[in-house]
Structures are given as C-alpha cells and as structure tokens.
Design a protein around this motif. Sequence first.
Motif, PDB file in Angstrom:
ATOM      1  N   GLU A  22       8.694  -9.039  26.914  1.00  0.00           N
ATOM      2  CA  GLU A  22       8.772  -9.735  25.635  1.00  0.00           C
ATOM      3  C   GLU A  22       7.557 -10.630  25.443  1.00  0.00           C
ATOM      4  OE1 GLU A  22      12.460 -11.722  24.946  1.00  0.00           O
ATOM      5  OE2 GLU A  22      13.559  -9.829  24.662  1.00  0.00           O
ATOM      6  N   MET A  23       7.109 -10.743  24.202  1.00  0.00           N
ATOM      7  CA  MET A  23       5.979 -11.600  23.884  1.00  0.00           C
ATOM      8  C   MET A  23       6.242 -12.282  22.533  1.00  0.00           C
ATOM      9  SD  MET A  23       3.128  -8.664  22.936  1.00  0.00           S
ATOM     10  CE  MET A  23       1.837  -9.825  22.477  1.00  0.00           C
ATOM     11  N   LYS A  24       5.438 -13.279  22.224  1.00  0.00           N
ATOM     12  CA  LYS A  24       5.627 -14.047  20.995  1.00  0.00           C
ATOM     13  C   LYS A  24       5.277 -13.206  19.772  1.00  0.00           C
ATOM     14  CE  LYS A  24       4.323 -18.435  18.810  1.00  0.00           C
ATOM     15  NZ  LYS A  24       3.469 -19.645  18.915  1.00  0.00           N
ATOM     16  N   LYS A  25       6.123 -13.271  18.765  1.00  0.00           N
ATOM     17  CA  LYS A  25       5.880 -12.570  17.504  1.00  0.00           C
ATOM     18  C   LYS A  25       4.733 -13.253  16.763  1.00  0.00           C
ATOM     19  CE  LYS A  25       8.401 -11.412  13.235  1.00  0.00           C
ATOM     20  NZ  LYS A  25       9.726 -11.534  12.564  1.00  0.00           N
ATOM     21  N   PRO A  26       3.700 -12.488  16.347  1.00  0.00           N
ATOM     22  CA  PRO A  26       2.536 -13.114  15.696  1.00  0.00           C
ATOM     23  C   PRO A  26       2.786 -13.439  14.223  1.00  0.00           C
ATOM     24  CG  PRO A  26       2.218 -10.737  15.875  1.00  0.00           C
ATOM     25  CD  PRO A  26       3.532 -11.041  16.542  1.00  0.00           C
ATOM     26  N   LEU A  34       1.587  -8.239   8.905  1.00  0.00           N
ATOM     27  CA  LEU A  34       2.503  -8.223  10.041  1.00  0.00           C
ATOM     28  C   LEU A  34       3.429  -7.031   9.817  1.00  0.00           C
ATOM     29  CD1 LEU A  34       3.676  -9.516  12.636  1.00  0.00           C
ATOM     30  CD2 LEU A  34       5.264 -10.769  11.152  1.00  0.00           C
ATOM     31  N   VAL A  35       3.381  -6.103  10.741  1.00  0.00           N
ATOM     32  CA  VAL A  35       4.094  -4.837  10.583  1.00  0.00           C
ATOM     33  C   VAL A  35       5.260  -4.736  11.554  1.00  0.00           C
ATOM     34  CG1 VAL A  35       3.842  -2.322  10.546  1.00  0.00           C
ATOM     35  CG2 VAL A  35       1.876  -3.783   9.999  1.00  0.00           C
ATOM     36  N   LYS A  36       6.414  -4.337  11.054  1.00  0.00           N
ATOM     37  CA  LYS A  36       7.538  -3.963  11.910  1.00  0.00           C
ATOM     38  C   LYS A  36       7.316  -2.512  12.280  1.00  0.00           C
ATOM     39  CE  LYS A  36      11.712  -4.032  13.776  1.00  0.00           C
ATOM     40  NZ  LYS A  36      11.653  -2.715  14.460  1.00  0.00           N
ATOM     41  N   VAL A  37       6.944  -2.269  13.540  1.00  0.00           N
ATOM     42  CA  VAL A  37       6.565  -0.936  14.010  1.00  0.00           C
ATOM     43  C   VAL A  37       7.821  -0.098  14.274  1.00  0.00           C
ATOM     44  CG1 VAL A  37       5.401   0.348  15.840  1.00  0.00           C
ATOM     45  CG2 VAL A  37       4.429  -1.818  15.021  1.00  0.00           C
ATOM     46  N   ASN A  38       7.863   1.095  13.679  1.00  0.00           N
ATOM     47  CA  ASN A  38       9.014   1.989  13.866  1.00  0.00           C
ATOM     48  C   ASN A  38       8.715   3.192  14.745  1.00  0.00           C
ATOM     49  OD1 ASN A  38      10.667   0.404  12.203  1.00  0.00           O
ATOM     50  ND2 ASN A  38       9.983   1.464  10.355  1.00  0.00           N
ATOM     51  N   ALA A  39       7.443   3.616  14.783  1.00  0.00           N
ATOM     52  CA  ALA A  39       7.080   4.795  15.577  1.00  0.00           C
ATOM     53  C   ALA A  39       5.618   4.707  15.988  1.00  0.00           C
ATOM     54  CB  ALA A  39       7.326   6.076  14.776  1.00  0.00           C
ATOM     55  N   VAL A  40       5.319   5.214  17.175  1.00  0.00           N
ATOM     56  CA  VAL A  40       3.941   5.242  17.682  1.00  0.00           C
ATOM     57  C   VAL A  40       3.658   6.615  18.281  1.00  0.00           C
ATOM     58  CG1 VAL A  40       3.979   2.772  18.199  1.00  0.00           C
ATOM     59  CG2 VAL A  40       4.526   4.406  20.003  1.00  0.00           C
ATOM     60  N   SER A  41       2.402   7.009  18.284  1.00  0.00           N
ATOM     61  CA  SER A  41       2.041   8.230  19.004  1.00  0.00           C
ATOM     62  C   SER A  41       0.992   7.913  20.054  1.00  0.00           C
ATOM     63  CB  SER A  41       1.555   9.322  18.042  1.00  0.00           C
ATOM     64  OG  SER A  41       0.258   9.071  17.590  1.00  0.00           O
ATOM     65  N   ASP A  66      -1.716   4.240  17.006  1.00  0.00           N
ATOM     66  CA  ASP A  66      -1.142   5.077  15.959  1.00  0.00           C
ATOM     67  C   ASP A  66       0.229   4.512  15.667  1.00  0.00           C
ATOM     68  OD1 ASP A  66      -2.681   7.136  14.876  1.00  0.00           O
ATOM     69  OD2 ASP A  66      -2.234   8.529  16.499  1.00  0.00           O
ATOM     70  N   ALA A  67       0.517   4.225  14.421  1.00  0.00           N
ATOM     71  CA  ALA A  67       1.831   3.659  14.118  1.00  0.00           C
ATOM     72  C   ALA A  67       2.235   3.929  12.685  1.00  0.00           C
ATOM     73  CB  ALA A  67       1.831   2.146  14.365  1.00  0.00           C
ATOM     74  N   CYS A  68       3.553   3.938  12.494  1.00  0.00           N
ATOM     75  CA  CYS A  68       4.138   3.911  11.160  1.00  0.00           C
ATOM     76  C   CYS A  68       5.162   2.791  11.164  1.00  0.00           C
ATOM     77  CB  CYS A  68       4.799   5.245  10.827  1.00  0.00           C
ATOM     78  SG  CYS A  68       5.581   5.265   9.185  1.00  0.00           S
ATOM     79  N   GLY A  69       5.167   1.979  10.107  1.00  0.00           N
ATOM     80  CA  GLY A  69       6.106   0.861  10.048  1.00  0.00           C
ATOM     81  C   GLY A  69       6.180   0.278   8.658  1.00  0.00           C
ATOM     82  N   VAL A  70       6.758  -0.900   8.567  1.00  0.00           N
ATOM     83  CA  VAL A  70       6.987  -1.564   7.277  1.00  0.00           C
ATOM     84  C   VAL A  70       6.352  -2.958   7.308  1.00  0.00           C
ATOM     85  CG1 VAL A  70       8.732  -2.456   5.682  1.00  0.00           C
ATOM     86  CG2 VAL A  70       9.121  -0.285   6.877  1.00  0.00           C
ATOM     87  N   VAL A  71       5.655  -3.297   6.238  1.00  0.00           N
ATOM     88  CA  VAL A  71       5.033  -4.616   6.125  1.00  0.00           C
ATOM     89  C   VAL A  71       6.124  -5.680   6.004  1.00  0.00           C
ATOM     90  CG1 VAL A  71       3.527  -6.105   4.759  1.00  0.00           C
ATOM     91  CG2 VAL A  71       2.996  -3.659   4.986  1.00  0.00           C
ATOM     92  N   GLU A  72       6.079  -6.666   6.910  1.00  0.00           N
ATOM     93  CA  GLU A  72       7.058  -7.750   6.869  1.00  0.00           C
ATOM     94  C   GLU A  72       6.475  -9.024   6.269  1.00  0.00           C
ATOM     95  OE1 GLU A  72       9.438 -10.134  10.269  1.00  0.00           O
ATOM     96  OE2 GLU A  72      10.234  -8.173   9.730  1.00  0.00           O
ATOM     97  N   GLU A  73       5.174  -9.222   6.491  1.00  0.00           N
ATOM     98  CA  GLU A  73       4.533 -10.476   6.052  1.00  0.00           C
ATOM     99  C   GLU A  73       3.062 -10.187   5.803  1.00  0.00           C
ATOM    100  OE1 GLU A  73       5.458 -13.975   8.600  1.00  0.00           O
ATOM    101  OE2 GLU A  73       3.292 -14.074   8.875  1.00  0.00           O
TER     102      GLU A  73
END
Length: 341
Positions: A22-26, A34-41, A66-73
């Motif tokens: 675990e690490m601090k959320k940036p 700031l992206v909530k990462v859902n998938a990586v390759s 490589d990532a796909c995700g949703v912008v949170e901030e």
Amino acid sequence: MKAIGFKKHLKIDDPESLIDFEMKKPTAKGHDLLVKVNAVSVNPVDIGVRKGGHSVLKTPKVIGWDACGVVEEVGSKVSLFKPGDRIFYAGSFIRSGSDSEYQLVDERIVGHAPETLKDNEAAAMPLTSLTAYEALFEQMDLTWNQENNQHKTILIINGAGGVGSVATQLAHLAGLTVIATASRPDSIKWTQDHGADYVVNHREDLVKQVRKLGFKYVDYILELKDLDGHWKEMCELIKPEGHIVSITENHRPINLRLLTKKKAHFSWEWMYTKSYYQTDDMITQHDILDKIAQMLDSGKLRCTMTKSLTPLNATNLRKAHKLVESGHMTGKVVVSDWENN
C-alpha cells in the motif's frame, strides 16, 4: 491505495519479484489527471526495468506503462478531460507506473478510451499504438495517402508482437505492401490476419526470403526485435534513400557506414521521448490516442489482446510478466480489476 511493485531485481518465479503493498494516494496538480486504474497490460519494457539492476530499494518501485481507467480528479491546468471521463494511456518513464489503484498522468499524453472496447481490451493498446504510429508517420514520415503508398513496401521484423501487430495493421491501412516476419504457425496466421501481404521467417536469411518474393529492396524497415542480429540484412535490403526505424537497442556497435552509398536513413523510436523531455509537441500523443480510439471504434483497427487475467494483484501480474518474458507472446496480455478488500 493498493499498488504492485518490487524492491529487488529478481527472477519472475520468485514471489518477491513483484509484491502487493500500500502507498499514499496522490493528488492531481497542474496538467495531471488522477486516474482510477481498472486494467493494465505488460510490455517488454516492464521486464527490462524489473530485471535490470542489482540494488535493493528502500521502498517498492511501481512500474507499468499501459492502462485504462476513469478520471477521478483533475489539476488546475487541465483542459482536455473532466472527472468521470474514461481514458487510456501509456504514461511516462520517469513517473510512478500504472500498476497501482490510482495514478497521476499528464493529460497531454492521454486519450479518450475506445467506447466499443472493454477496459482490459483498451489497456492493451496505448503503448504499442503510440510506438507504431510514431515510427510510421513521424519517423518514416508516411502519410495516409493510399495512392502514393501503393507501390511502397515495408518490412516489419517481429510482426506478431505487440507493436508489430499494430504496425502491420496501420501500414496495411495506409496502402503499403507489408512484409512481416513470424516463425511459428500460430504467429504466421496472426500476422496474416492483421494485414501482412507476405510473411517471412526472422530465424532464417531475410535477404534470400524477401528477394525470393520478388523484392530486391524495400522502402521501409521497422525493426522490433534483435537489431544486432538483423543489422546487415536490413542494410542490404533497404532501398537507396529508404528509412530504417528501430525500437530496440543495440548491444554492440552498429556499422552505419553500410548505409553510406544508399544515402539511407536510420532513426530510433522511443515512445517515452516526448514525456521524458517534456517536448513542445507532447500533446501529439493525446491526438494519436484519440485517433487510435476512433479507428478501434470504427473497426478499422483490431484490438491485439490475446490473454486476460483477473483480479489485478501481484500473483497475476507475475503470470503476465512470465508470459511476456518467454518471448513467445502473440499479441498482448492484460491484468484487470483490483481485488475487493
């Protein structure tokens, strides 16, 4: 937040080669999302960074490009995206990677995710698409004018790999005659299915094979595996005033004098250059990814994911690394969906 990384450069079979922690959320600032990462390759660069080195790190290093995700901030200077946008990107070589629950990434190297692809499928595409697109349309200076390209030929070495699978499709769509290399029945079929007009075996003499097809020279060569091993063949096959582009590093000096009489061009393609040096044209990666998304949504371009693992944890990421490290991967492997607490 959850993250996956390493403190020691170990063989992938070692459970400590990639670990959950675990690490601090940036927090997003400036041009950052700031992206909530859902998938990586996983790409060969992940393997190289994980294996390369001998030092023991005090805190785990997070890789992944490589990532796909949703912008949170969004940061104060962001203008291209808003919270809730679904995005895909390859990220930067000098920042914390995508193998974490949340990640900061500069908006100028991010694209809107393809609407018709699932998160895991979208995560397979950014790095390879950017590399292939920049190599063909920036380094080689190709255009989309099919009429101009119909008499031009490109040799793509390692056509069944991640970058090769995209480059073969893009070159075919641009109207070139595509000769790609593959060595196994499954990779030969894969390469043909992705737009190769001809397939030759990179484990055998490329000069003899290409000339047997009726081509004395080729206009372009895209080298994606073993620059040292293929250098002399490429210098022999490249057309006078032609262009060779490589994405792999040489391990011994290459003799550029072999290109002198042909007045041929040689250049490198490194997808990270723009973000690494914060170049003035960095936003072109945003434009390219948006264009790639449109091509995927319209069916002109095919997703190259061939393997998907879930959930997103160190165990499955090690499995994905092992597949890529084997050197026998056709297409891309993706890991998606973080485990619930």
